[in-house]
Design a protein around this motif. Sequence first.
Motif, short mmCIF file in Angstrom:
data_model
loop_
_atom_site.label_atom_id
_atom_site.label_comp_id
_atom_site.label_asym_id
_atom_site.label_seq_id
_atom_site.Cartn_x
_atom_site.Cartn_y
_atom_site.Cartn_z
N MET A 1 4.72 20.90 -17.46
CA MET A 1 4.80 20.26 -16.15
C MET A 1 4.07 18.93 -16.18
O MET A 1 3.10 18.73 -16.90
N LEU A 2 4.55 17.99 -15.36
CA LEU A 2 3.87 16.72 -15.15
C LEU A 2 3.50 16.60 -13.68
O LEU A 2 4.33 16.81 -12.80
N ASP A 3 2.24 16.31 -13.41
CA ASP A 3 1.78 15.94 -12.07
C ASP A 3 1.38 14.47 -12.15
O ASP A 3 0.48 14.11 -12.91
N LEU A 4 2.05 13.62 -11.35
CA LEU A 4 1.91 12.18 -11.52
C LEU A 4 1.67 11.46 -10.20
O LEU A 4 2.13 11.91 -9.15
N VAL A 5 0.99 10.32 -10.29
CA VAL A 5 0.85 9.39 -9.18
C VAL A 5 1.37 8.04 -9.66
O VAL A 5 0.94 7.54 -10.71
N PRO B 1 10.81 19.18 -8.06
CA PRO B 1 10.53 20.04 -6.90
C PRO B 1 9.63 19.37 -5.86
O PRO B 1 9.74 19.63 -4.67
N HIS B 2 8.72 18.50 -6.34
CA HIS B 2 7.79 17.84 -5.42
C HIS B 2 7.87 16.34 -5.63
O HIS B 2 7.60 15.84 -6.73
N ALA B 3 8.24 15.61 -4.60
CA ALA B 3 8.29 14.15 -4.66
C ALA B 3 8.01 13.61 -3.27
O ALA B 3 8.87 13.65 -2.39
N LYS B 4 6.80 13.14 -3.05
CA LYS B 4 6.38 12.63 -1.74
C LYS B 4 5.98 11.16 -1.87
O LYS B 4 5.34 10.77 -2.84
N GLY C 1 9.46 2.79 -17.80
CA GLY C 1 8.48 1.82 -18.27
C GLY C 1 7.32 1.58 -17.34
O GLY C 1 6.44 0.77 -17.65
N ILE C 2 7.27 2.26 -16.19
CA ILE C 2 6.19 2.09 -15.21
C ILE C 2 5.13 3.16 -15.42
O ILE C 2 5.44 4.35 -15.52
N THR C 3 3.88 2.74 -15.47
CA THR C 3 2.78 3.69 -15.66
C THR C 3 2.73 4.70 -14.53
O THR C 3 2.69 4.35 -13.35
N ALA C 4 2.75 5.99 -14.92
CA ALA C 4 2.56 7.08 -13.97
C ALA C 4 1.24 7.75 -14.32
O ALA C 4 1.09 8.29 -15.42
N HIS C 5 0.28 7.70 -13.42
CA HIS C 5 -1.04 8.24 -13.70
C HIS C 5 -1.00 9.77 -13.69
O HIS C 5 -0.55 10.38 -12.72
N VAL C 6 -1.45 10.37 -14.77
CA VAL C 6 -1.40 11.82 -14.90
C VAL C 6 -2.41 12.44 -13.94
O VAL C 6 -3.59 12.06 -13.93
N GLY C 7 -1.94 13.39 -13.15
CA GLY C 7 -2.76 13.95 -12.09
C GLY C 7 -3.83 14.90 -12.55
O GLY C 7 -3.93 15.23 -13.75
N PRO C 8 -4.65 15.38 -11.62
CA PRO C 8 -5.82 16.19 -11.98
C PRO C 8 -5.51 17.63 -12.36
O PRO C 8 -6.34 18.30 -12.95
N CYS C 9 -4.31 18.13 -12.02
CA CYS C 9 -4.01 19.53 -12.33
C CYS C 9 -3.81 19.70 -13.84
O CYS C 9 -3.03 18.97 -14.44
N PRO C 10 -4.47 20.66 -14.47
CA PRO C 10 -4.37 20.83 -15.92
C PRO C 10 -2.96 21.15 -16.41
O PRO C 10 -2.47 20.55 -17.36
N ASN C 11 -2.27 22.10 -15.75
CA ASN C 11 -0.91 22.49 -16.16
C ASN C 11 -0.85 22.82 -17.65
O ASN C 11 0.07 22.44 -18.36
N GLY D 1 0.82 -1.21 0.00
CA GLY D 1 0.00 0.00 0.00
C GLY D 1 0.85 1.26 0.00
O GLY D 1 0.86 2.01 0.98
N THR D 2 1.53 1.51 -1.12
CA THR D 2 2.47 2.63 -1.23
C THR D 2 2.24 3.33 -2.57
O THR D 2 1.94 2.68 -3.57
N TYR D 3 2.35 4.65 -2.58
CA TYR D 3 2.32 5.37 -3.84
C TYR D 3 3.12 6.67 -3.72
O TYR D 3 3.33 7.18 -2.61
N ALA D 4 3.57 7.19 -4.86
CA ALA D 4 4.33 8.43 -4.89
C ALA D 4 3.55 9.50 -5.64
O ALA D 4 2.88 9.19 -6.64
N VAL D 5 3.64 10.72 -5.16
CA VAL D 5 3.06 11.88 -5.86
C VAL D 5 4.22 12.76 -6.31
O VAL D 5 5.02 13.22 -5.49
N LEU D 6 4.33 12.96 -7.62
CA LEU D 6 5.47 13.65 -8.21
C LEU D 6 4.98 14.82 -9.06
O LEU D 6 3.95 14.73 -9.74
N SER D 7 5.73 15.91 -9.04
CA SER D 7 5.43 17.06 -9.90
C SER D 7 6.75 17.68 -10.34
O SER D 7 7.58 18.03 -9.49
N PHE D 8 6.95 17.79 -11.66
CA PHE D 8 8.22 18.32 -12.15
C PHE D 8 8.09 18.78 -13.60
O PHE D 8 7.24 18.28 -14.36
N PRO D 9 8.93 19.74 -14.00
CA PRO D 9 8.95 20.17 -15.41
C PRO D 9 9.75 19.18 -16.25
O PRO D 9 10.65 18.50 -15.74
#
Length: 435
Positions: free
Chosen positions: A101-105, A155-158, A86-96, A61-69
């Motif tokens: 920019m990429l907002d990813l989960v 800049p953001h990686a949690k 090669g791992i699917t990163a789900h594109v986040g809800p922020c339009p950007n 039960g782990t996931y990462a939230v990433l945001s970067f240019p």
Amino acid sequence: MSGYRGTIVERSIEDIKKKIISNDAVVMTSQEICELVEKGEGITIRDVDVVTTATRAVMSGTYAVLSFPVESPFPFKRASKVFLNGITAHVGPCPNESLGMLDLVVFGTAHSHTIPGYGAGHLFREMAEKKSIDVAVTTEGNETFHTQVTLDGMPHAKLFATRHTFKNYAAFVNCSGKPVGTIFHATEFEPDMKTATFSGCGQINPLKNDPQLETIGIGTRMLMNGAQGFVIGEGTRSSPARPNLTGFADMHDMDPSLMGGFSTSAGPECIVSWAIPIPVVSQSVLDAIIVTDPDVPMPVMDVDRRVTIGSTSYADGWRGTDISVEFRPSSCIQCEECRAAECCPMDAIHYNNDRPVMNMRQCFNCGLCTTQCPGNVFRAELGSIRFEMEGRMHEVPIVLRQSDRKRALELEEKLKRMILDGSFVISQMVDTIRS
């Protein structure tokens, strides 16, 4: 230790914090407390102020939230698909829109489409190692490009937990007459209860030491993979009998040696480490702390049906066993195929000039290699699961551990040092997790 047995003493976390600031506090690890209990020492609330606890295990039960240019060869409005190594990163809800920019989960159980046996746990560790990560982007206009990024460029990686640090997880056996592939074993489970695996660090686990969540709550400061973070609530499928936690921490501060990917017969999984300080604020907290492995329950489950078939304790896994694997390369008998290397869920065993090499920093101390090597190059006593089922006692040898107690012990020692030197400040919860 004092023999004080007077009226029950209760104190606040703020009282304990003042003692830490004035260098008057007694901080001990949960292992140190348990060793004193086993020696017959009488420990009271006046003897210790803070107990550090830890666990390191496979935690799905782990996931990462990433945001970067990203550097793109052309302007794009938004991304529609993104893959990291090669791992699917789900594109986040922020339009950007048009910001590059990429907002990813990224889910901790995700598997790479391009690298066999590679999962999000491997990705997270490589990010913490500051390695370059391949980013494949498909835009809303169906244009594609590749670029590279490192953690320093994010800049953001949690890293977030949805279900971590179970007070007592389980041991698994296969009661069926056929082999079973599962996340609870690095290879297929042999049929007819021939082998067992288990997870959980027993007496040093954070929630074993505060099962009523008297000191662990929303806003409790902790370490996740060595980085300071916070508990944010109870985890999914949490119950009073088997509580677990949600939390998060910044990936920029994480120690790669405390995280990683773990290969199973159902695909790669994610390793995460936690450490939480337990302020000894009441007798009930201390009563939980002094419970040792023989009294920490471990359910036994049939991995095929996922039902509980018996019960034992964590003494089966950790009492009289070896918490680390001994490596003796001179004992190698030069097998045509090295089963230990093939089965290692951490890919920690390799060969150099026909001699085995073991990456001890990569090793999880799961012990599977010790059951596969006829030359005893890898040695560790792993113990057996003993339980009663249908009126008959069973003893099933443990062949794999999905928890690394050795590094969990090191982590609770690290947290103890951080509290004493002032680099980690224990926090008062904002709210309780359960009433």
